[in-house]
Design a protein around this motif. Structure first.
Motif, PDB file in Angstrom:
ATOM      1  N   VAL A  16     -64.028  71.713  38.882  1.00 34.12           N
ATOM      2  CA  VAL A  16     -62.721  71.813  38.223  1.00 34.12           C
ATOM      3  C   VAL A  16     -62.594  73.159  37.508  1.00 34.12           C
ATOM      4  O   VAL A  16     -61.553  73.818  37.577  1.00 34.12           O
TER       5      VAL A  16
ATOM      6  N   LEU B  66     -63.768  75.943  38.235  1.00 35.86           N
ATOM      7  CA  LEU B  66     -63.566  77.073  39.142  1.00 35.86           C
ATOM      8  C   LEU B  66     -62.085  77.394  39.314  1.00 35.86           C
ATOM      9  O   LEU B  66     -61.717  78.555  39.587  1.00 35.86           O
ATOM     10  N   TYR B  67     -61.235  76.390  39.167  1.00 36.61           N
ATOM     11  CA  TYR B  67     -59.825  76.568  39.503  1.00 36.61           C
ATOM     12  C   TYR B  67     -58.875  76.432  38.313  1.00 36.61           C
ATOM     13  O   TYR B  67     -57.720  76.849  38.399  1.00 36.61           O
ATOM     14  N   MET B  68     -59.352  75.834  37.198  1.00 32.58           N
ATOM     15  CA  MET B  68     -58.469  75.639  36.067  1.00 32.58           C
ATOM     16  C   MET B  68     -59.270  75.365  34.803  1.00 32.58           C
ATOM     17  O   MET B  68     -60.469  75.133  34.873  1.00 32.58           O
TER      18      MET B  68
ATOM     19  N   GLY C 174     -67.479  77.680  35.585  1.00 33.18           N
ATOM     20  CA  GLY C 174     -67.546  76.861  36.792  1.00 33.18           C
ATOM     21  C   GLY C 174     -68.848  77.012  37.547  1.00 33.18           C
ATOM     22  O   GLY C 174     -69.552  76.026  37.818  1.00 33.18           O
TER      23      GLY C 174
END
Length: 465
Positions: free
Chosen positions: A340, A342-344, A415
């Protein structure tokens, strides 16, 4: 035919057993206290001394590096010369180093003092675990070891609270944080002042008379007179102490790898998070020192619940299954948080579920079981040496993690850092699955467990009734 081992295994739990667990466990308390207080102290030291990532890593790793040396040396000394030889020396070393850390004048001096503090902590690990294992009745051995290990987390909780209070004392509060560790060390020194040597160590060194004396002091109801009358008819075969390198002989290598590799893997993530959790939380949006420390207290309390849960259930479920389950859930929680992140920015509910879920099951499983297993699956003459080796390797892994984590965190972000830690848990899981089969100590005697590894393992003294 009766053995002194069997009499020890069948004793009912009494106040002497409880004192032994407390006296040994308080040594573990010191480790939890000190390793957690550094997390609070770094909040003040970093801006006060303008610490670089390298200096921060060295400060965090110094105690762990000392513990690696202490565990390696202390374990072998305990097997050769007795468990109680270093039982006061190691805590005295901790006491002096805690005081000196509080008066450190620069980064180099603080690193040196904390290294020597770590030597004392490292020596205590194989001593305390071997001491408890060799005194506790077989049915309560796993629970006794687990309850002693809860004192690690109690030490961490107490240090977090002390740190929270002292944080208000100004920029030099870190000095009092370090000095505060000397107070529980004094209590440990007093409690251990007249503890006996373990009967199992006496037996392994062909000193059954002294083993009987200790056994009788543990439980006056034991029929010591009949045992003494049997001794002249007994001709025990001398037991030769095996060399330290025996741990790497073919019949022992599987067990050595089982106690070394998983402990190394669990400490990579556990110590990194323990030392830097307040700092890491800043990357997840929690910037207040007070809020970070409150998270630290909750982190420690949930870990304590995990260890206590193992202590209450280990008689039924053993040690290997919790280690497997704990590693598997570590992979899940750390991996989920990492993916999670990694993206947000992970929402607060996800942070709570994953960090606290990891904390509970890590301590219900490998963070505790890796401390238990080395003293249960090796015989008396190798027991502390095996635990000392595992302690040393785990502290090398932890020191490496603590040293590199600030730099890795800066380079890859939240992340990938969580995913790297999840990968170490996966490695621990695979090794336990591969080498942990048929290694469950359960409620068997220590002698029975160690006999599985080779035909040459035997009880050192048999006394015919």
């Amino acid at each position: 035919m009766h053995t002194i081992h069997a009499l020890l295994d069948d004793l009912k739990i009494n106040k002497q057993h409880r004192r032994i667990v407390l006296a040994a466990g308080l040594g573990i308390f010191l480790d939890g206290y000190d390793l957690s207080i550094i997390a609070v102290a770094l909040l003040l030291l970093k801006p006060d001394w303008h610490l670089s990532a390298v200096a921060t890593g060295l400060l965090g790793a110094a105690t762990l590096a000392g513990a690696a040396l202490g565990g390696l040396v202390g374990g072998r000394i305990a097997d050769l010369f007795g468990r109680k030889v270093l039982y006061l020396i190691d805590v005295a070393a901790f006491f002096m180093a805690a005081l000196l850390s509080g008066v450190a004048w620069d980064v180099s001096s603080l690193i040196i003092f904390r290294f020597f503090l770590g030597v004392g902590v490292g020596m205590d690990y194989p001593l305390s675990s071997s001491y408890i294992a060799e005194f506790m009745p077989k049915a309560q051995r796993g629970a006794g070891l687990s309850w002693a290990f809860t004192l690690w987390m109690i030490g961490a909780v107490v240090s977090a609270v002390v740190g929270l209070v002292l944080l208000q004392a100004g920029p030099n509060a870190w000095r009092w944080m370090f000095i505060s560790g000397a107070l529980p060390a004094l209590a440990v020194l007093w409690l251990r002042r007249n503890l006996p040597e373990t009967p199992r160590w006496y037996i392994a060194h062909n000193r059954p008379e002294e083993a009987i004396q200790v056994l009788h002091s543990m439980s006056p109801n034991v029929d010591a007179q009949s045992l003494r009358e049997a001794l002249p008819r007994q001709a025990p075969e001398p037991v030769q102490m095996r060399a330290w390198a025996t741990l790497f002989a073919p019949q022992w290598l599987g067990r050595t790898l089982l106690v070394v590799i998983p402990w190394m893997m669990v400490d990579v993530s556990a110590y990194g998070l323990i030392v830097y959790l307040p700092i890491l939380l800043g990357g997840f949006g929690i910037h207040s020192h007070t809020d970070a420390l409150l998270w630290n207290v909750l982190f420690d309390l949930i870990a304590l619940c995990g260890i206590a849960s193992l202590a209450l259930t280990t008689r039924r479920i053993g040690r290997v299954f919790p280690q497997i389950a704990g590693f598997a859930l570590n992979v899940f929680f750390l991996g989920a948080l990492g993916l999670v992140a990694l993206y947000m920015q992970p929402p607060i509910w996800l942070l709570v579920v994953t960090i606290f879920g990891y904390t509970f099951f890590n301590n219900f499983g490998p963070a505790t079981t890796t401390w238990l297993l080395p003293v249960e699956i090796f015989p008396t003459d190798l027991r502390a040496s095996a635990h000392g080796l595992a302690t040393a390797c785990s502290r090398v892994a932890a020191a490496t993690s603590v040293f590199l984590l600030p730099s890795v965190h800066t380079a890859v972000g939240n992340g990938w850092l969580m995913l790297i830690l999840a990968a170490t848990a996966l490695a621990g899981l695979l090794v336990t699955l591969l080498l942990g089969r048929d290694m469950e100590p359960g409620i068997r005697s220590l002698e029975e467990v160690s006999e599985v590894a080779g035909p040459n393992i035997r009880a050192a003294v048999a006394i015919v009734d």
